[in-house]
Design a protein around this motif. Structure first.
Motif, PDB file in Angstrom:
ATOM      1  N   GLY A 198       0.972  -1.087   0.067  1.00 45.69           N
ATOM      2  CA  GLY A 198       0.056   0.076  -0.002  1.00 45.69           C
ATOM      3  C   GLY A 198       0.721   1.154  -0.069  1.00 45.69           C
ATOM      4  N   LEU A 199       2.215   1.354  -0.182  1.00 47.02           N
ATOM      5  CA  LEU A 199       3.150   2.343  -0.031  1.00 47.02           C
ATOM      6  C   LEU A 199       2.904   2.980  -1.289  1.00 47.02           C
ATOM      7  N   THR A 200       3.217   4.257  -1.452  1.00 49.05           N
ATOM      8  CA  THR A 200       2.981   4.982  -2.974  1.00 49.05           C
ATOM      9  C   THR A 200       4.258   4.695  -3.431  1.00 49.05           C
ATOM     10  N   GLU A 201       4.183   4.253  -4.889  1.00 49.13           N
ATOM     11  CA  GLU A 201       5.353   3.978  -5.587  1.00 49.13           C
ATOM     12  C   GLU A 201       6.169   5.355  -5.731  1.00 49.13           C
ATOM     13  N   ALA A 202       7.514   5.169  -5.830  1.00 42.79           N
ATOM     14  CA  ALA A 202       8.430   6.211  -6.208  1.00 42.79           C
ATOM     15  C   ALA A 202       8.353   6.351  -7.695  1.00 42.79           C
ATOM     16  N   VAL A 203       8.474   7.646  -8.012  1.00 43.30           N
ATOM     17  CA  VAL A 203       8.417   8.094  -9.606  1.00 43.30           C
ATOM     18  C   VAL A 203      10.113   8.440  -9.888  1.00 43.30           C
ATOM     19  N   PRO A 204      10.583   7.522 -10.783  1.00 38.85           N
ATOM     20  CA  PRO A 204      11.862   7.635 -11.447  1.00 38.85           C
ATOM     21  C   PRO A 204      11.948   9.020 -12.054  1.00 38.85           C
ATOM     22  N   ASP A 205      12.974   9.531 -11.727  1.00 35.86           N
ATOM     23  CA  ASP A 205      13.442  11.061 -12.160  1.00 35.86           C
ATOM     24  C   ASP A 205      14.216  11.049 -13.243  1.00 35.86           C
ATOM     25  N   ARG A 206      14.655  12.057 -13.857  1.00 38.75           N
ATOM     26  CA  ARG A 206      15.596  12.214 -15.001  1.00 38.75           C
ATOM     27  C   ARG A 206      16.755  11.373 -14.850  1.00 38.75           C
ATOM     28  N   ALA A 207      17.550  11.209 -13.845  1.00 43.44           N
ATOM     29  CA  ALA A 207      18.633  10.618 -13.804  1.00 43.44           C
ATOM     30  C   ALA A 207      18.319   9.123 -14.095  1.00 43.44           C
ATOM     31  N   ALA A 208      17.584   8.612 -13.374  1.00 51.80           N
ATOM     32  CA  ALA A 208      17.241   7.131 -13.453  1.00 51.80           C
ATOM     33  C   ALA A 208      16.631   6.964 -14.791  1.00 51.80           C
ATOM     34  N   ASN A 209      15.907   7.661 -15.521  1.00 51.94           N
ATOM     35  CA  ASN A 209      15.686   7.256 -16.826  1.00 51.94           C
ATOM     36  C   ASN A 209      16.471   7.372 -17.902  1.00 51.94           C
ATOM     37  N   GLU A 210      17.371   8.325 -17.661  1.00 48.15           N
ATOM     38  CA  GLU A 210      18.558   8.413 -18.562  1.00 48.15           C
ATOM     39  C   GLU A 210      19.590   7.118 -18.506  1.00 48.15           C
ATOM     40  N   LEU A 211      19.839   6.623 -17.269  1.00 47.71           N
ATOM     41  CA  LEU A 211      20.283   5.029 -17.086  1.00 47.71           C
ATOM     42  C   LEU A 211      19.743   4.043 -17.506  1.00 47.71           C
ATOM     43  N   LEU A 212      18.577   3.995 -17.350  1.00 52.24           N
ATOM     44  CA  LEU A 212      17.660   3.065 -17.905  1.00 52.24           C
ATOM     45  C   LEU A 212      17.691   3.008 -19.451  1.00 52.24           C
ATOM     46  N   ALA A 213      17.742   4.163 -20.189  1.00 53.75           N
ATOM     47  CA  ALA A 213      17.604   4.208 -21.513  1.00 53.75           C
ATOM     48  C   ALA A 213      18.964   3.736 -22.103  1.00 53.75           C
ATOM     49  N   ALA A 214      20.214   3.834 -21.423  1.00 51.11           N
ATOM     50  CA  ALA A 214      21.323   3.457 -21.915  1.00 51.11           C
ATOM     51  C   ALA A 214      21.607   1.868 -21.912  1.00 51.11           C
ATOM     52  N   ILE A 215      20.468   1.177 -20.983  1.00 45.51           N
ATOM     53  CA  ILE A 215      20.726  -0.329 -20.794  1.00 45.51           C
ATOM     54  C   ILE A 215      19.913  -0.950 -22.130  1.00 45.51           C
ATOM     55  N   VAL A 216      20.675  -1.639 -23.018  1.00 45.17           N
ATOM     56  CA  VAL A 216      20.211  -2.170 -24.233  1.00 45.17           C
ATOM     57  C   VAL A 216      19.459  -3.549 -23.973  1.00 45.17           C
ATOM     58  N   ASN A 217      19.798  -4.167 -22.926  1.00 42.73           N
ATOM     59  CA  ASN A 217      19.044  -5.715 -22.910  1.00 42.73           C
ATOM     60  C   ASN A 217      18.248  -5.875 -21.612  1.00 42.73           C
ATOM     61  N   ILE A 218      17.580  -4.541 -21.448  1.00 46.48           N
ATOM     62  CA  ILE A 218      16.334  -5.144 -20.396  1.00 46.48           C
ATOM     63  C   ILE A 218      15.071  -4.698 -20.956  1.00 46.48           C
ATOM     64  N   GLU A 219      14.065  -5.389 -20.616  1.00 51.81           N
ATOM     65  CA  GLU A 219      12.714  -5.279 -20.938  1.00 51.81           C
ATOM     66  C   GLU A 219      11.797  -4.979 -19.837  1.00 51.81           C
ATOM     67  N   GLN A 220      10.841  -4.093 -20.118  1.00 47.71           N
ATOM     68  CA  GLN A 220       9.792  -3.761 -19.037  1.00 47.71           C
ATOM     69  C   GLN A 220       8.876  -4.676 -18.908  1.00 47.71           C
ATOM     70  N   VAL A 221       8.659  -5.544 -17.586  1.00 47.30           N
ATOM     71  CA  VAL A 221       7.675  -6.493 -17.528  1.00 47.30           C
ATOM     72  C   VAL A 221       6.562  -5.940 -16.653  1.00 47.30           C
ATOM     73  N   GLN A 222       6.731  -4.964 -16.124  1.00 47.16           N
ATOM     74  CA  GLN A 222       5.499  -4.196 -15.403  1.00 47.16           C
ATOM     75  C   GLN A 222       5.803  -2.664 -15.195  1.00 47.16           C
ATOM     76  N   PRO A 223       5.130  -1.509 -14.821  1.00 43.40           N
ATOM     77  CA  PRO A 223       5.446  -0.415 -14.580  1.00 43.40           C
ATOM     78  C   PRO A 223       6.618  -0.290 -13.760  1.00 43.40           C
ATOM     79  N   ASN A 224       7.724   0.484 -14.077  1.00 44.12           N
ATOM     80  CA  ASN A 224       8.879   0.433 -13.294  1.00 44.12           C
ATOM     81  C   ASN A 224       9.739  -0.688 -12.906  1.00 44.12           C
ATOM     82  N   LEU A 225       9.172  -1.884 -13.435  1.00 48.26           N
ATOM     83  CA  LEU A 225       9.992  -3.189 -13.302  1.00 48.26           C
ATOM     84  C   LEU A 225      10.543  -3.566 -14.517  1.00 48.26           C
ATOM     85  N   PHE A 226      11.930  -3.916 -14.623  1.00 50.13           N
ATOM     86  CA  PHE A 226      12.511  -4.193 -15.870  1.00 50.13           C
ATOM     87  C   PHE A 226      13.364  -5.635 -15.412  1.00 50.13           C
TER      88      PHE A 226
END
Length: 287
Positions: free
Chosen positions: A3-31
């Motif tokens: 029931g805790l509020t999920e954190a919202v990824p910021d720009r720095a997190a999204n930039e690093l995630l975008a640089a990883i070429v071999n991950i797939e998103q399986v749920q919102p914010n879960l890779f």
């Protein structure tokens, strides 16, 4: 934790995630890292055991406070990749304190617990399996992880190739080989460290030590008696004794522990170093 509020990824997190070429998103914010391995030197029930005590444990709470102080004194330039971060107790604490943290964890149960904590983003996988378009990691952390790695220099050298110039690495490890006990065996540890061996592994991996210190000085003797000496005489711990070790039994003893560890935290936060303690905390910078 539900029931805790999920954190919202910021720009720095999204930039690093975008640089990883071999991950797939399986749920919102879960890779998930594609074609990766989840094999690690860690007990199958390790994350579940930690989950039972983390919120009430003086050890986990003191470690979090000291880690947050370390990042405040030596701030990362971007998102901190919390490598092998278990149930997300540290990542959650960092996010609550205003730092950007991305949990990277191979354990399925630990990932589920981190999600229940509302932690985001979370990557299910190992560092060794991640592929980047370009060196993009600006900060990484191994909080009580290196002792589970047979060849930490190789892993740190690999991490270095994935990092930007002057990137930082933060770590905590158990200290002193003479504190070895059956708990180290069951936890899948390869070693306990000294300040010199921490510096050696960082130097040998292409990182310059910016600061290091022992911590948890007040519990060295109790730890030696309750674990090391007990192991010598073949006394086995159980779930109840492990919970007691983390909570201090509550009451007056816990109050004393919190007081003396609070004093230690303030001492370290001011930049002082301790030459004695059951753990080591350090920060290095990519050279």
């Amino acid at each position: 934790m539900t029931g805790l509020t999920e954190a919202v990824p910021d720009r720095a997190a999204n930039e690093l995630l975008a640089a990883i070429v071999n991950i797939e998103q399986v749920q919102p914010n879960l890779f998930r890292v594609k074609d990766g391995s989840n094999q690690v030197s860690y007990p199958a029930d390790g994350s579940a055991s930690c989950l039972q005590v983390e919120e009430r444990s003086f050890w986990f709470q003191h470690r979090n406070r000291c880690i947050i102080d370390l990042l405040d004194r030596f701030p990362p330039d971007g998102a901190v990749l919390d490598i092998g971060g278990g149930n997300g107790f540290v990542s959650s604490g960092l996010q609550q304190h205003g730092h950007t943290a991305i949990l990277l964890e191979p354990g399925t149960e630990a990932i589920a617990a981190a999600r229940q904590r509302g932690l985001a983003p979370v990557i299910h996988g190992r560092l060794e399996d991640i592929k980047l378009t370009t060196p993009s990691i600006q900060a990484a952390a191994f909080f009580d992880v290196l002792e589970h790695i047979e060849d930490p220099t190789s892993v740190l050298q690999h991490l270095r190739t994935m990092m930007t110039d002057d990137a930082k690495v933060y770590l905590t490890v158990p200290a002193h080989s003479w504190l070895w006990s059956a708990a180290d065996d069951s936890a899948g540890h390869y070693r306990r460290y000294t300040l010199k061996s921490v510096q050696a592994v960082l130097d040998g991996s292409g990182f310059r030590v910016l600061w290091s210190s022992h911590f948890f000085a007040p519990i060295v003797i109790p730890l030696f008696l309750r674990r090391t000496v007990a192991s010598i005489f073949g006394v086995k711990s159980n779930a109840s004794s492990r919970r007691h070790d983390h909570t201090g039994g509550g009451g007056f003893v816990r109050q004393v522990l919190d007081a003396v560890l609070g004093r230690e935290q303030r001492y370290l936060a001011s930049g002082h170093r301790l030459r004695f303690g059951s753990s080591i905390i350090a920060v290095g910078q990519r050279t």
